[in-house]
Design an enzyme around this catalytic site. Structure first.
Site, PDB file in Angstrom:
ATOM      1  N   LYS A  11       0.843  -1.211   0.000  1.00  0.00           N
ATOM      2  CA  LYS A  11       0.000   0.000   0.000  1.00  0.00           C
ATOM      3  C   LYS A  11       0.873   1.255   0.000  1.00  0.00           C
ATOM      4  CE  LYS A  11       0.750   1.613   4.386  1.00  0.00           C
ATOM      5  NZ  LYS A  11       1.846   2.493   4.515  1.00  0.00           N
ATOM      6  N   VAL A 100      11.638  -4.104   2.040  1.00  0.00           N
ATOM      7  CA  VAL A 100      11.466  -4.253   3.491  1.00  0.00           C
ATOM      8  C   VAL A 100      11.772  -2.923   4.193  1.00  0.00           C
ATOM      9  CG1 VAL A 100      12.356  -5.552   5.485  1.00  0.00           C
ATOM     10  CG2 VAL A 100      12.148  -6.673   3.266  1.00  0.00           C
ATOM     11  N   GLY A 103       7.834   1.484   4.334  1.00  0.00           N
ATOM     12  CA  GLY A 103       6.618   2.301   4.431  1.00  0.00           C
ATOM     13  C   GLY A 103       5.539   1.841   3.477  1.00  0.00           C
ATOM     14  N   ALA A 105       3.931  -1.333   3.919  1.00  0.00           N
ATOM     15  CA  ALA A 105       3.141  -2.366   4.604  1.00  0.00           C
ATOM     16  C   ALA A 105       3.476  -3.788   4.153  1.00  0.00           C
ATOM     17  CB  ALA A 105       1.633  -2.107   4.466  1.00  0.00           C
ATOM     18  N   GLY A 106       4.722  -4.006   3.759  1.00  0.00           N
ATOM     19  CA  GLY A 106       5.140  -5.335   3.296  1.00  0.00           C
ATOM     20  C   GLY A 106       4.934  -6.425   4.350  1.00  0.00           C
ATOM     21  N   SER A 108       2.922  -6.213   6.988  1.00  0.00           N
ATOM     22  CA  SER A 108       1.487  -6.258   7.321  1.00  0.00           C
ATOM     23  C   SER A 108       0.711  -7.094   6.304  1.00  0.00           C
ATOM     24  CB  SER A 108       0.901  -4.844   7.341  1.00  0.00           C
ATOM     25  OG  SER A 108       1.544  -4.067   8.315  1.00  0.00           O
ATOM     26  N   ASP A 141      -1.831  -1.520  10.130  1.00  0.00           N
ATOM     27  CA  ASP A 141      -2.084  -1.542   8.682  1.00  0.00           C
ATOM     28  C   ASP A 141      -2.659  -2.877   8.201  1.00  0.00           C
ATOM     29  OD1 ASP A 141      -1.154   1.012   8.206  1.00  0.00           O
ATOM     30  OD2 ASP A 141       0.892   0.365   7.748  1.00  0.00           O
TER      31      ASP A 141
HETATM   32  O1  C5P Z   1       0.721  -1.080  14.572  1.00  0.00           O
HETATM   33  P1  C5P Z   1       2.124  -1.250  14.121  1.00  0.00           P
HETATM   34  O2  C5P Z   1       2.830  -2.349  14.848  1.00  0.00           O
HETATM   35  O3  C5P Z   1       2.282  -1.358  12.638  1.00  0.00           O
HETATM   36  O4  C5P Z   1       2.856   0.110  14.522  1.00  0.00           O
HETATM   37  C1  C5P Z   1       4.272   0.228  14.554  1.00  0.00           C
HETATM   38  C2  C5P Z   1       4.645   1.394  15.465  1.00  0.00           C
HETATM   39  O5  C5P Z   1       4.235   2.634  14.889  1.00  0.00           O
HETATM   40  C3  C5P Z   1       3.983   1.347  16.829  1.00  0.00           C
HETATM   41  O6  C5P Z   1       4.772   0.652  17.741  1.00  0.00           O
HETATM   42  C4  C5P Z   1       3.901   2.811  17.202  1.00  0.00           C
HETATM   43  O7  C5P Z   1       5.126   3.249  17.732  1.00  0.00           O
HETATM   44  C5  C5P Z   1       3.725   3.513  15.869  1.00  0.00           C
HETATM   45  N1  C5P Z   1       2.310   3.851  15.560  1.00  0.00           N
HETATM   46  C6  C5P Z   1       1.681   4.880  16.248  1.00  0.00           C
HETATM   47  N2  C5P Z   1       0.368   5.169  15.953  1.00  0.00           N
HETATM   48  C7  C5P Z   1      -0.290   4.493  15.004  1.00  0.00           C
HETATM   49  C8  C5P Z   1       0.326   3.454  14.298  1.00  0.00           C
HETATM   50  C9  C5P Z   1       1.639   3.150  14.596  1.00  0.00           C
HETATM   51  O8  C5P Z   1       2.274   5.525  17.100  1.00  0.00           O
HETATM   52  N3  C5P Z   1      -1.553   4.816  14.744  1.00  0.00           N
END
Ligand code: C5P
Length: 318
Positions: A11, A100, A103, A105-106, A108, A141
């Site tokens: 994405k 990798v 940014g 979402a690979g 995810s 994501d």
């Molecule tokens: O949810 P995910 O594990 O992909 O998020 C990675 C990191 O990005 C989280 O640990 C957090 O530090 C940050 N994040 C955030 N707010 C979001 C999504 C991600 O602070 N809405």
């Protein structure tokens, strides 16, 4: 033994606005997400054992419990112990095409593919909503990756409202192979620098101050440009708050962005927490021309570029 081969698309973020802190330590976001044709292949083969084995040839992809694909498998065993007992585990192979730490979402989308794959192998018949609820437990994501297409995403990124498809538009992506950005670092740094301007976190039971900002995401200008399928306006309205922290810390990414801008595509923006930068264009021909221009302007073997089309669907059987 049952086996499924799944397409797991990447994405890009057409819009990423950080609107405040959340009580769970994450950020409240207002985003527009767009699935693209650049995709990994995730193959699940039921193995009749009580194990999941993960394979990936890419040197930077871990094949242990830290991989979201593995975490997705563990989550499914916890949620559906009877099906796991009856059908057993699987060998999961990830053919990696999405860069990798980019940014895009690979990780995810690999997690999303394992949820969909085990739903199929175990014959669970989960709805898209049920899969997205499970996906939200894995990462912000992952729910989007299940359905893909074009969508408004609020909350942590897991609350989705689908928008009309933009699948006639193209993006040229560019990323330095040796650069990757930690998403956690990008959000933490943003909080350190801009957290003073966040609205206060609401006490339990009261309406959060971020609610009107969240609601505005659904009526934002970029949403109306998407409704009208107005590529030029979408290009002008691309936005990403995380550029404010990533571009100063990664001058190469800033230079890449400026170089791409110089060729006047509809718009240029960093995706997610970067460091991938994309340029929006209206046809494959324009995309290929722009790709050649970028390669000629920055003849660096470390720079990778891709031409990719916007995509309507999410995880799909190959
Ligand atoms: O949810 P995910 O594990 O992909 O998020 C990675 C990191 O990005 C989280 O640990 C957090 O530090 C940050 N994040 C955030 N707010 C979001 C999504 C991600 O602070 N809405």
């Amino acid at each position: 033994m049952r086996s499924y081969s799944l397409i797991a698309p990447a994405k890009i973020n057409l819009h990423l606005k950080i609107i405040g802190d959340r009580p769970d330590g994450y950020h409240e976001l207002a985003m527009v997400l767009q699935g693209i044709d650049l995709a990994d292949r995730v193959i699940l083969n039921a193995n009749g054992t009580d194990q999941f084995r993960l394979h990936c040839d890419h040197p930077e992809v871990p094949t242990d419990q830290s991989n979201l694909a593995y975490k997705a498998a563990v989550l499914m065993t916890q949620e559906f112990p009877d099906a796991f007992e009856q059908y057993g585990g699987a060998n999961i192979t990830i053919d990696k095409y999405i860069p990798v730490g980019a940014g895009l979402a690979g990780g995810s989308t690999n997690g999303a593919a394992v949820l969909v794959g085990l739903d199929l192998i175990w014959g669970l018949g989960l709805t898209q909503g049920e899969l997205q609820d499970l996906a939200a437990k894995l990462g912000s994501d992952v729910p989007f990756c299940i359905a893909g297409g074009t969508a408004i995403a609020t909350g942590r990124g897991e609350q989705l409202s689908p928008l009309p498809s933009l699948d006639s538009l193209y993006a040229v992506l560019a990323k330095y192979r040796s650069l990757s950005v930690s998403t956690a670092w990008a959000y933490q740094t943003y909080r350190q620098q801009f957290g003073d301007s966040y609205p206060p976190i609401a006490a339990t039971g009261s309406v959060p101050a971020t609610t009107p900002l969240k609601q505005r995401a659904h009526a934002g200008e970029i949403v109306s440009a998407i409704m009208q399928h107005d590529g030029a306006r979408i290009g002008r309205l691309l936005h990403n708050d995380l550029e404010k922290v990533v571009l100063p810390a990664y001058p190469q990414v800033l230079q890449l962005r400026e170089t791409m801008q110089q060729f006047n595509p509809l718009g240029v923006m960093m995706s997610g927490s970067g460091p991938t930068v994309f340029a929006l264009v209206e046809s494959q021909k324009e995309a290929e021309h722009l790709q050649r221009q970028i390669q000629a302007a920055l003849p660096d073997p470390d720079l990778q570029t891709w031409v990719t089309r916007f995509r309507a669907g999410g995880i799909q059987i190959a």
